[in-house]
Design an enzyme around this catalytic site. Structure first.
Site, PDB file in Angstrom:
ATOM      1  CG  HIS A  68       0.370   5.564  -1.176  1.00  0.00           C
ATOM      2  ND1 HIS A  68      -0.880   6.236  -1.594  1.00  0.00           N
ATOM      3  CD2 HIS A  68       0.191   5.673   0.117  1.00  0.00           C
ATOM      4  CE1 HIS A  68      -2.196   6.754  -0.520  1.00  0.00           C
ATOM      5  NE2 HIS A  68      -1.557   5.549   0.210  1.00  0.00           N
ATOM      6  CG  HIS A 123      -2.031   1.157   1.297  1.00  0.00           C
ATOM      7  ND1 HIS A 123      -2.617   1.165   1.169  1.00  0.00           N
ATOM      8  CD2 HIS A 123      -1.652   2.509   1.735  1.00  0.00           C
ATOM      9  CE1 HIS A 123      -3.644   2.418   0.953  1.00  0.00           C
ATOM     10  NE2 HIS A 123      -2.747   3.011   2.007  1.00  0.00           N
ATOM     11  CD  GLU A 124       2.103   3.836   3.072  1.00  0.00           C
ATOM     12  OE1 GLU A 124       2.580   4.906   3.081  1.00  0.00           O
ATOM     13  OE2 GLU A 124       1.028   3.931   4.133  1.00  0.00           O
TER      14      GLU A 124
END
Length: 218
Positions: free
Chosen positions: A27, A23-24
């Site tokens: 980004h 998820h990170e």
């Protein structure tokens, strides 16, 4: 084969850590593509969980929820993004924010494939089939919770970045001032049971949809 509580926790930890990590990274990867190399320069565009793990958000909080039952979620150290480097701040802010939840959706599909493989092996009474099926369904659940949770428009969740990309002037400033209190708002919603009512209908719907698409036993 019946899994013990400890075995179940171990099998939840693997998809949880990678759900938060990917998820990170998503980004940071999208931000880099759109003009901000901050995450890349700091070595955060890596799938090595050790670069992203937050003691409280990745280990302690999810561990407590695993032991207590119910919603399991967590968070990693946020990948730094310097919005000023983006080519089109408003448009690109939304894309960077949506990258995380989209990565969770892709991971939910990945874990559905793992669960399907496990289900097929399980039919032959193979222990590995039970492990893969349980880990796969855990991975689906975790990623769908993170997907829906992060789309809630409470700063600093990803959904708030999308909303912020549409706001201007005083409205944007007022909305940004909520961010220091966002984590406490989320904890408050969790404490009174409201967070579950917000998340779970959508999570259950998506879960059933994926289970049906991949013909997984519920």
């Amino acid at each position: 084969m019946t899994l013990s509580t400890l075995q179940k926790i171990i099998l939840w930890v693997i998809p949880l850590v990678f759900a938060i990590t990917v998820h990170e990274v998503a980004h940071g990867w999208v931000a880099n593509k759109l003009g901000d190399p901050t995450a890349k320069m700091l070595g955060r565009l890596t799938l090595n969980p050790l670069k992203h793990i937050d003691l409280l958000g990745t280990i302690i909080i999810p561990g407590i929820f695993l032991l207590l039952g119910g919603i399991v979620f967590g968070y990693a150290k946020p990948v730094p993004v310097d919005w000023r480097n983006l080519r089109n701040i408003r448009h690109d802010m939304a894309l960077v924010a949506l990258a995380g939840p989209f990565a969770n959706l892709l991971m939910a599909i990945f874990w559905a494939i793992i669960a399907k493989i496990g289900s097929s092996i399980f039919q032959s009474s193979h222990h590995m089939g039970v492990i893969l099926y349980f880990m796969g369904t855990a991975g689906i659940s975790i990623n769908l919770v993170l997907l829906v949770l992060n789309l809630i428009p409470i700063p600093p969740l990803d959904g708030s970045r999308v909303v912020m990309s549409f706001l201007k002037g005083k409205a944007a400033l007022f909305y940004a001032k909520i961010e220091p209190y966002g984590f406490f708002i989320i904890l408050g919603l969790l404490a009174i049971g409201a967070l579950g009512h917000i998340l779970m209908p959508t999570v259950h719907y998506l879960m059933q949809m994926i289970m049906s698409i991949f013909s997984l036993p519920s």
